[in-house]
Every structure is written in structure tokens, then in C-alpha cells.
Motif scaffolding. Structure first.
Motif, mmCIF file in Angstrom:
data_model
loop_
_atom_site.group_PDB
_atom_site.id
_atom_site.type_symbol
_atom_site.label_atom_id
_atom_site.label_comp_id
_atom_site.label_asym_id
_atom_site.label_seq_id
_atom_site.Cartn_x
_atom_site.Cartn_y
_atom_site.Cartn_z
ATOM 1 N N HIS A 214 -14.407 42.414 -14.150
ATOM 2 C CA HIS A 214 -13.480 42.604 -13.033
ATOM 3 C C HIS A 214 -14.147 43.135 -11.757
ATOM 4 O O HIS A 214 -13.694 44.101 -11.149
ATOM 5 C CB HIS A 214 -12.327 43.520 -13.449
ATOM 6 C CG HIS A 214 -11.667 43.101 -14.724
ATOM 7 N ND1 HIS A 214 -11.179 41.822 -14.919
ATOM 8 C CD2 HIS A 214 -11.450 43.773 -15.888
ATOM 9 C CE1 HIS A 214 -10.674 41.728 -16.135
ATOM 10 N NE2 HIS A 214 -10.837 42.889 -16.745
ATOM 11 N N SER A 215 -15.212 42.466 -11.364
ATOM 12 C CA SER A 215 -15.767 42.724 -10.035
ATOM 13 C C SER A 215 -15.005 41.900 -9.020
ATOM 14 O O SER A 215 -14.299 40.947 -9.371
ATOM 15 C CB SER A 215 -17.244 42.338 -9.995
ATOM 16 O OG SER A 215 -17.384 40.922 -10.040
ATOM 17 N N CYS A 216 -15.158 42.269 -7.745
ATOM 18 C CA CYS A 216 -14.672 41.407 -6.676
ATOM 19 C C CYS A 216 -15.536 40.144 -6.674
ATOM 20 O O CYS A 216 -16.649 40.127 -7.204
ATOM 21 C CB CYS A 216 -14.745 42.153 -5.344
ATOM 22 S SG CYS A 216 -13.463 41.674 -4.155
ATOM 23 N N TRP A 235 -20.923 47.968 -6.523
ATOM 24 C CA TRP A 235 -20.295 46.719 -6.108
ATOM 25 C C TRP A 235 -18.809 46.978 -5.875
ATOM 26 O O TRP A 235 -18.249 47.962 -6.349
ATOM 27 C CB TRP A 235 -20.469 45.636 -7.178
ATOM 28 C CG TRP A 235 -19.794 45.953 -8.485
ATOM 29 C CD1 TRP A 235 -18.516 45.635 -8.872
ATOM 30 C CD2 TRP A 235 -20.359 46.691 -9.586
ATOM 31 N NE1 TRP A 235 -18.246 46.117 -10.126
ATOM 32 C CE2 TRP A 235 -19.359 46.765 -10.593
ATOM 33 C CE3 TRP A 235 -21.605 47.286 -9.814
ATOM 34 C CZ2 TRP A 235 -19.570 47.421 -11.793
ATOM 35 C CZ3 TRP A 235 -21.814 47.941 -11.025
ATOM 36 C CH2 TRP A 235 -20.812 48.010 -12.003
ATOM 37 N N HIS A 237 -15.171 46.535 -6.804
ATOM 38 C CA HIS A 237 -14.605 46.339 -8.129
ATOM 39 C C HIS A 237 -13.085 46.200 -8.020
ATOM 40 O O HIS A 237 -12.474 46.715 -7.086
ATOM 41 C CB HIS A 237 -14.950 47.546 -9.016
ATOM 42 C CG HIS A 237 -14.716 47.332 -10.464
ATOM 43 N ND1 HIS A 237 -15.574 46.601 -11.261
ATOM 44 C CD2 HIS A 237 -13.727 47.764 -11.284
ATOM 45 C CE1 HIS A 237 -15.118 46.595 -12.502
ATOM 46 N NE2 HIS A 237 -13.992 47.289 -12.549
ATOM 47 N N ARG A 244 -9.167 47.365 -4.624
ATOM 48 C CA ARG A 244 -10.543 46.901 -4.415
ATOM 49 C C ARG A 244 -11.407 48.036 -3.860
ATOM 50 O O ARG A 244 -11.761 48.059 -2.685
ATOM 51 C CB ARG A 244 -10.540 45.700 -3.481
ATOM 52 C CG ARG A 244 -9.607 44.566 -3.938
ATOM 53 C CD ARG A 244 -10.334 43.477 -4.672
ATOM 54 N NE ARG A 244 -9.387 42.570 -5.322
ATOM 55 C CZ ARG A 244 -9.681 41.321 -5.676
ATOM 56 N NH1 ARG A 244 -10.878 40.829 -5.442
ATOM 57 N NH2 ARG A 244 -8.786 40.572 -6.280
ATOM 58 N N HIS A 246 -14.911 50.691 -5.103
ATOM 59 C CA HIS A 246 -16.274 50.406 -5.532
ATOM 60 C C HIS A 246 -16.614 51.110 -6.844
ATOM 61 O O HIS A 246 -16.146 52.215 -7.111
ATOM 62 C CB HIS A 246 -17.264 50.805 -4.441
ATOM 63 C CG HIS A 246 -17.106 49.970 -3.209
ATOM 64 N ND1 HIS A 246 -16.183 50.275 -2.235
ATOM 65 C CD2 HIS A 246 -17.712 48.826 -2.820
ATOM 66 C CE1 HIS A 246 -16.232 49.351 -1.285
ATOM 67 N NE2 HIS A 246 -17.157 48.472 -1.625
ATOM 68 N N ALA A 247 -17.442 50.430 -7.617
ATOM 69 C CA ALA A 247 -17.908 50.948 -8.897
ATOM 70 C C ALA A 247 -19.407 51.200 -8.838
ATOM 71 O O ALA A 247 -20.123 50.637 -8.008
ATOM 72 C CB ALA A 247 -17.576 49.965 -10.015
ATOM 73 N N ASN A 256 -19.466 48.044 -19.200
ATOM 74 C CA ASN A 256 -18.198 48.685 -18.831
ATOM 75 C C ASN A 256 -18.281 50.198 -18.705
ATOM 76 O O ASN A 256 -17.260 50.860 -18.549
ATOM 77 C CB ASN A 256 -17.085 48.295 -19.811
ATOM 78 C CG ASN A 256 -16.837 46.798 -19.816
ATOM 79 O OD1 ASN A 256 -16.781 46.175 -18.762
ATOM 80 N ND2 ASN A 256 -16.732 46.225 -20.992
ATOM 81 N N ARG A 260 -16.132 55.179 -10.784
ATOM 82 C CA ARG A 260 -15.497 54.801 -9.521
ATOM 83 C C ARG A 260 -16.097 55.673 -8.418
ATOM 84 O O ARG A 260 -16.025 56.903 -8.468
ATOM 85 C CB ARG A 260 -13.987 54.989 -9.600
ATOM 86 C CG ARG A 260 -13.254 54.498 -8.353
ATOM 87 C CD ARG A 260 -11.765 54.433 -8.610
ATOM 88 N NE ARG A 260 -11.018 54.087 -7.411
ATOM 89 C CZ ARG A 260 -9.703 53.865 -7.405
ATOM 90 N NH1 ARG A 260 -9.028 53.949 -8.543
ATOM 91 N NH2 ARG A 260 -9.075 53.557 -6.302
#
Length: 410
Positions: A214-216, A235, A237, A244, A246-247, A256, A260
Motif C-alpha cells: 500500500h504505497s502511493c 515513501w 504511503h 497519503r 509518509h512511511a 510491513n 509513520r
């Protein structure tokens, strides 16, 4: 109007208009196709990668007007005198070189040099991550090859490459092999981040490994090496509710296990093509990171679009009271680098036909910054990119006429 430069305020105004008309996801999909280098692409492909070689020379890699991949080098410390462009053998590969999708170059030990790029495929929004390899310091490169084992005609795009402290080459990319099949009761949100590793400078690769689901779909991946030489990634996420933010994750860790790292709470079912930047923070033994990103959040009930900066701890968690908004409401596509107490943030800022290159420099580890204007141009131009060799940092900024290099003086 400068069609290549869209500041955040312009971006969000357009988003609201398209969203109300039901066209926003379609517009983002069309932009994604264009940025991947499909035939409909009309803008000059100016997206250029940059890195400093071990001998201190600056290398750039990009695509020329004939859609050929080239490298150029220059010494620093005086006038910028570029070598003649050297055309590399990429066979018949089309090459994505626009916006968030650009060729990249990385230097490793033992004379290893690798250049990566995304090769768009016939089907829209698809591609392969391709690579050229050198074992003689870049004097010669072999023929291009596909990095990942998966060869489906799907998204393998927006690649990022880096060597870790042990000389292992890591390649990351956005991948859609896990998307739910058509007609599935539950759709797979976004894409995924995949990676592989090479112990021999790109001569061979390990298996494709998932970093996170589940990335952008269309934002660049930021990479940085910590003080121990371990590689970290950030990135955009897709968190719960199509948020939306970032992770952050350790490259090579179990899938996984992500942190965040931003909390704008921007809920939108589209990709803004505006990825984050990441740099190690070793000031005063911090062992954390500096990050920059674009986001939209509610401020006093109003949507506020901005590029922001913050410091993260070693696990990617934002440090209290370190977040700040860049001092430019038109800032976009920022990059960040650091060495010791010196931190550099650069971005472009557009107003009408004029685009300005700006820098925000800190000498105390990101506590205080001074603002500098480095250059201006009109017409099409690339996002600015930082390159460094120790404490020496430079900004590379390309337009249709030249590749500018600005050495940063703190």
C-alpha cells in the motif's frame, strides 16, 4: 505560463476543480502515464540524476533531445566545465526521464558504478527497472538488463538505488504485482514497495522482496544511509482511509515493519507525484534523519498545502518541535542532504513564467536556517537535485539550455 512548474498552491486549486468534476483520479493517471515517458509525452525529458564519484568529480545522467541516455562529468571548486556528453548503449529501450521518474547513478566500492532507469512498456502505467553496470569506475558500461525477477507487464517504476555501508547495492521500486484481480470483492489499495540486493555491484541479484504493501503509486522513494551504514527508506504511503502520509522503514528488514513519519492526514484517492527526501542526521550523535515532504493538512479549518521539514529519530518517528514549513508558499519538489551540523534543503518555486531555485541552509543541525536564492529560469526545468561528497554539497538544476551546478557555502 510555465507548464512544467506547478507550485503546491496551483496543484491544490487544480485538484479541487478536478475533484468536483469527478476528473481528479483520471487527471493523475494521465499525468502518471506522461511522466513514465509514453508517446503522448510532449515536454522535454529533463529529469536528471546526479552523484559525486569517489574522486570528487560530479557525474550527471540524463536523456538528450534524441532520447539517448548520456553521462557528463565536471570537476568542482571552479568554473563548471562539463565533459562532452557520452552516449550509453541502452539498445532500443525507451527511458522515463520526467518529474519523479529519472535516471539515477550510484558509486560503490571496487570501481562499481550503476545507472538505473525505468523503461516504459506498451501498456499504460507499466515498466521495467533497467540497469547499466561498470566495474572500472565508469570508464565503460555493459549492456542494459532488467533488475527484478518479475517480468509481468505491470508497474515496476520509480526506482531508487544506493549502496549501503558494506558495499551491497539495493534497488527499490514501486510494484503492482499484488493488485487484486478484476472483479475481486476487495480492491488492493495503491501499490507496493519492492526491493532486491546485489552483493557484487550489480553482476547478480537476490530475489524480489516486498518492503511494504500500500504505497502511493507515483511518488519517488527517498533513501539515506545511517551512521552504521544501514540503508533506510521513506515513501508516500496509503494509510487507513486513503490517507497519503509518509512511511519509513529499514531496507532489508521484515516486510510491513514500517513507521509513520508524517501526520498531515491528507485523505485523497490519487497520487500527487511529489515524493519525500531523506538525509542522515549525525549531528551531536543524533543518529536520526532529516526529511522533507509535500502535504496538505487542515489548519484552522482550511486546507493548507506546503512543503515541510522535520527531524526523525533512528526509527523514523518525528521528533517533537522540529517540524517547520519551508519559508516559501510556492515551494515544490524539495531535496535534503546533511553532513554533521550542516543541513541543506533546496527546492524550486514558480510564479508565472519564472522559476526560482532556492536553498535553506543550516549550520546547527537543522535548528536554524538561512534562505538563499541561487538562480532563476524561464520555461521547462527539472526538479533540483542535491549531490554530496562528505561535507561538499552541490545542487544540480537542468533546464532546456543547460545543466546548472551550484556549490553550497554555509
Amino acid at each position: 505560463m510555465n507548464r512544467h512548474a506547478h507550485g503546491p498552491w496551483r496543484f491544490w486549486l487544480c485538484a479541487l476543480t478536478l475533484w468536483g468534476a469527478g476528473l481528479w483520479p483520471q487527471a493523475m493517471a494521465q499525468d502518471a502515464s506522461a511522466s513514465a515517458g509514453h508517446a503522448r509525452h510532449q515536454r522535454p525529458q529533463l529529469a536528471t540524476g546526479a552523484a559525486m564519484a569517489p574522486d570528487g568529480r560530479l557525474w550527471v545522467v540524463g536523456v538528450n533531445a534524441q532520447a539517448q541516455l548520456f553521462v557528463q562529468t565536471t570537476a568542482l571548486g571552479g568554473p563548471v566545465l562539463w565533459s562532452e556528453p557520452r552516449i550509453l548503449n541502452t539498445g532500443q529501450d525507451p527511458i522515463a526521464a520526467d518529474g519523479e521518474s529519472r535516471p539515477k547513478i550510484a558509486f560503490g566500492p571496487k570501481g562499481w558504478v550503476v545507472i538505473s532507469y525505468t523503461m516504459p512498456l506498451a501498456k499504460r502505467f507499466t515498466g521495467f527497472v533497467r540497469m547499466l553496470r561498470s566495474s572500472d569506475g565508469g570508464a565503460s558500461f555493459g549492456e542494459p538488463f532488467t533488475v527484478h525477477q518479475d517480468r509481468q507487464e505491470i508497474t515496476h517504476r520509480f526506482d531508487a538505488i544506493a549502496f549501503d555501508g558494506k558495499g551491497v547495492l539495493h534497488t527499490l521500486w514501486i510494484d503492482k504485482r499484488d493488485q487484486s484481480p478484476k472483479g475481486s470483492a476487495q480492491a488492493y489499495v495503491g501499490a507496493a514497495i519492492y526491493r532486491n540486493a546485489s552483493q557484487d555491484g550489480g553482476a547478480s541479484f537476490g530475489p524480489d522482496t516486498k518492503v511494504a504493501d500500500h504505497s502511493c503509486e507515483c511518488c519517488r522513494i527517498g533513501l539515506a544511509r545511517n551512521a552504521q551504514g544501514d540503508l533506510k527508506a521513506t515513501w508516500r504511503h496509503v494509510f487507513d482511509g486513503n490517507t497519503r502520509d509518509h512511511a519509513f522503514a529499514s531496507v532489508g528488514a521484515a516486510a510491513n515493519r514500517i513507521t509513520r513519519s508524517t501526520f498531515d492526514g491528507w485523505q485523497i484517492n490519487a497520487c500527487p507525484h511529489h515524493g519525500p527526501g531523506l538525509a542522515a542526521d549525525a549531528h551531536a550523535g543524533a543518529n536520526g534523519f532529516h526529511t522533507v515532504w509535500f502535504g496538505i493538512r487542515k489548519v484552522n479549518g482550511q486546507d493548507q498545502a506546503a512543503v515541510r521539514y522535520a527531524r526523525l529519530n533512528a526509527q523514523g518517528v518525528p521528533l517533537p518541535k522540529t517540524e517547520r514549513t519551508l519559508p516559501d508558499p510556492r515551494a515544490e519538489h524539495a531535496d535534503v542532504m546533511a553532513h554533521g551540523s550542516k543541513v541543506a534543503v533546496v527546492w524550486r518555486s514558480s510564479e508565472g513564467a519564472v522559476t526560482t531555485l532556492k536553498a535553506w541552509l543550516s549550520q546547527d543541525g537543522g535548528q536554524n536556517f538561512s534562505l538563499k536564492t541561487l538562480s532563476q529560469t524561464t520555461g521547462y526545468n527539472d526538479h533540483p537535485r542535491l549531490a554530496q561528497n562528505g561535507e561538499q554539497m552541490v545542487v544540480v538544476w537542468r533546464n532546456t539550455q543547460e545543466i546548472q551546478v551550484h556549490e553550497l557555502h554555509f
